[in-house]
Design a protein around this motif. Structure first.
Motif, PDB file in Angstrom:
ATOM      1  N   ALA A 314      16.999  91.610 -34.959  1.00 27.09           N
ATOM      2  CA  ALA A 314      18.159  91.024 -35.649  1.00 27.09           C
ATOM      3  C   ALA A 314      18.160  89.509 -35.512  1.00 27.09           C
ATOM      4  O   ALA A 314      18.521  88.786 -36.453  1.00 27.09           O
ATOM      5  N   ALA A 315      17.745  89.011 -34.348  1.00 21.16           N
ATOM      6  CA  ALA A 315      17.671  87.562 -34.136  1.00 21.16           C
ATOM      7  C   ALA A 315      16.653  86.932 -35.077  1.00 21.16           C
ATOM      8  O   ALA A 315      16.905  85.874 -35.673  1.00 21.16           O
ATOM      9  N   ARG A 316      15.509  87.576 -35.217  1.00 19.20           N
ATOM     10  CA  ARG A 316      14.464  87.048 -36.113  1.00 19.20           C
ATOM     11  C   ARG A 316      14.971  87.001 -37.550  1.00 19.20           C
ATOM     12  O   ARG A 316      14.779  85.998 -38.255  1.00 19.20           O
ATOM     13  N   GLN A 317      15.626  88.054 -38.004  1.00 23.31           N
ATOM     14  CA  GLN A 317      16.143  88.077 -39.370  1.00 23.31           C
ATOM     15  C   GLN A 317      17.203  86.998 -39.581  1.00 23.31           C
ATOM     16  O   GLN A 317      17.257  86.367 -40.644  1.00 23.31           O
ATOM     17  N   GLN A 318      18.035  86.786 -38.585  1.00 27.60           N
ATOM     18  CA  GLN A 318      19.064  85.746 -38.709  1.00 27.60           C
ATOM     19  C   GLN A 318      18.449  84.361 -38.754  1.00 27.60           C
ATOM     20  O   GLN A 318      18.894  83.494 -39.516  1.00 27.60           O
ATOM     21  N   ALA A 319      17.407  84.127 -37.956  1.00 26.06           N
ATOM     22  CA  ALA A 319      16.729  82.825 -37.973  1.00 26.06           C
ATOM     23  C   ALA A 319      16.110  82.572 -39.341  1.00 26.06           C
ATOM     24  O   ALA A 319      16.159  81.447 -39.862  1.00 26.06           O
ATOM     25  N   ILE A 320      15.530  83.605 -39.946  1.00 25.16           N
ATOM     26  CA  ILE A 320      14.942  83.459 -41.278  1.00 25.16           C
ATOM     27  C   ILE A 320      16.026  83.165 -42.315  1.00 25.16           C
ATOM     28  O   ILE A 320      15.844  82.331 -43.209  1.00 25.16           O
ATOM     29  N   LYS A 321      17.163  83.815 -42.180  1.00 24.99           N
ATOM     30  CA  LYS A 321      18.264  83.591 -43.125  1.00 24.99           C
ATOM     31  C   LYS A 321      18.732  82.140 -43.091  1.00 24.99           C
ATOM     32  O   LYS A 321      19.014  81.527 -44.126  1.00 24.99           O
ATOM     33  N   VAL A 322      18.799  81.570 -41.891  1.00 19.49           N
ATOM     34  CA  VAL A 322      19.335  80.213 -41.733  1.00 19.49           C
ATOM     35  C   VAL A 322      18.273  79.147 -41.965  1.00 19.49           C
ATOM     36  O   VAL A 322      18.571  78.058 -42.467  1.00 19.49           O
TER      37      VAL A 322
END
Length: 345
Positions: A314-322
Motif C-alpha cells: 500500500a505504501a508503494r502504491q501511495q508513493a506512485i500516486k503522489v
C-alpha cells in the motif's frame, strides 16, 4: 511563402540552491528537477555558497556577484526559503521567480518575499511542499510535494516482491532510517527506543546516525553509519521497516519517507510532519504520537509478515500516486511554464 508566428526559444530555468553540503533534500530535488526538465528547457544550476567537492561534475556554478557570475534572466527557481539572494538580484530581469518553501520557518519565508519584492518589483510564486506549511504561512501559493525520481526505489520494491515469501526472515528483523547526520534530525527519545528494539533481538541501522554515538556506540544490534555511507536504495533493501521522527523541528515533507514507501517498506513515523498527509494510518503506514505507540507498531510488524507485505504494498502504491509519472508531469508543467511574472503592488 506564408508568414506565421516566429517560434520563441525557451528561456533558461535557473535552479538556485545551497550546494555546500551533501545529502540535503532540497538540493537533491533540484538535481532531480534538472533531470526531469532535460530536453524541454535550458536549465542551469547555481549555488549561493561554495560548491561541495562531492558535486564535482554536476555543472553547478557558485554565484560570484563581483565577477558578474549569477543568473540574470529567464526564470529563477529558489530551492528553499533558507536562501537569501544578495545585491546581485537587483541587476536581474527575470520573467518569473519561484520559491520552494520546504522548511518550517515562516520568518525566513516572509523575509525572502520582502527582499525579492524590493530588489525586483516582482511578486514571488510560492510553492509549498505540504499543506501543513501553507497553513502555517497563511500565504497564497501552490502545494507541490517534493519532486523525486522513484525508479531506483521501485526497483527495490520489485526485488522484495520477487524474494522468498515475507514470513519470518532469516536475518533479524531490521528497522532503520536515513537522514543528515545532525542531532536535530533525531528525537531525544530515539536512543531509548533503539535500545528497546535491540534488546528484543531486532537489528537497528541508522544512516546519518554517527551523531548518536555518545549514547549508542557499542550497543549490540545497533549500527550507526555516516550519511551517504551507502546508496539510499541499497540501504533500504537491507531493512524490513522504517522508523522516522525528528527532534527540534517539524519535518516539512520528508522525501526520505516517501522513498522508503516507494521501496515497499512499512513506515512508522511521528504523526506531525508533511509526510503525514500522504500516509493513511494503518493502511500505507503507521502514524504515532508516543514512544509506546512507536514500539507497539514496530513489534506488530516484526511479528506479522502479512502486515509487512500489505502495508509495504500500500505504501508503494501511495508513493506512485503522489510521485509517479502522471503527478510529476502535472507539476513539471507549472515549473516549465513561461510568461511574465506579476508585479508587486
Amino acid at each position: 511563402m506564408t508568414d506565421g508566428p516566429v517560434p520563441v526559444s525557451p528561456s533558461t530555468l535557473h535552479l538556485l540552491g545551497r550546494f555546500s553540503e551533501l545529502y540535503t533534500g532540497a538540493e537533491r530535488e533540484l538535481l532531480d528537477l534538472r533531470q526531469l526538465a532535460a530536453g524541454r528547457r535550458p536549465v542551469r544550476l547555481w549555488s549561493d555558497a561554495p560548491v561541495h567537492p562531492g558535486y564535482a561534475g554536476e555543472g553547478i556554478s557558485a554565484i560570484q556577484p563581483f565577477s558578474h557570475q549569477f543568473p540574470k534572466d529567464g526564470a529563477l527557481l529558489m530551492g528553499g526559503s533558507h536562501l537569501q539572494p544578495g545585491v546581485w538580484l537587483k541587476y536581474t530581469r527575470f520573467e518569473r521567480i519561484i520559491v520552494l518553501h520546504n522548511i518550517s520557518n515562516q520568518r525566513q519565508l516572509f523575509a525572502i518575499v520582502q527582499s525579492v519584492r524590493e530588489a525586483t518589483g516582482l511578486e514571488l510564486e510560492l510553492v509549498f511542499v505540504s499543506g501543513l506549511l501553507q497553513r502555517s504561512a497563511a500565504l497564497p501559493g501552490s502545494i507541490i510535494p517534493s519532486l523525486m525520481d522513484l525508479t531506483p526505489f521501485l526497483d527495490v520494491a520489485a526485488a522484495r516482491l520477487d524474494a522468498s515469501p515475507p514470513g519470518r526472515v532469516a536475518r533479524p528483523f531490521t528497522v532503520g532510517r536515513v537522514s543528515r547526520d545532525f542531532l536535530d534530525k533525531h528525537h531525544p527519545r530515539d536512543l531509548s527506543l533503539y535500545r528497546m528494539l535491540a534488546s528484543r533481538g531486532m537489528r537497528v541501522r541508522i544512516m546519518g546516525g554517527t551523531c548518536l554515538a555518545p549514547g549508542l556506540q557499542g550497543v549490540e544490534g545497533i549500527e550507526l553509519l555516516p550519511a551517504g555511507a551507502e546508496p539510499v536504495p541499497d540501504f533500504y533493501a537491507s531493512l524490513d521497516a522504517v522508523f522516522y521522527r525528528t527532534g527540534k523541528f517539524v519535518e516539512a515533507y520528508g522525501r526520505v519517507v516517501l522513498e522508503a514507501m516507494a521501496a515497499g517498506l512499512p513506515v512508522v513515523a511521528l504523526e506531525l510532519g508533511g509526510y503525514a498527509e500522504v500516509i493513511e494510518h494503518g493502511v500505507s503506514g503507521f502514524l504515532v504520537r508516543t514512544q509506546e505507540e512507536a514500539f507497539d507498531a514496530l513489534l506488530a510488524l516484526e511479528n506479522s509478515g502479512d502486515l509487512r507485505r500489505l502495508t509495504g504494498n500500500a505504501a508503494r502504491q501511495q508513493a506512485i500516486k503522489v510521485h509517479g509519472p502522471a503527478a510529476t508531469e502535472r507539476h513539471m508543467a507549472f515549473y516549465l511554464r513561461q510568461g511574465a511574472a506579476l508585479r508587486a503592488p
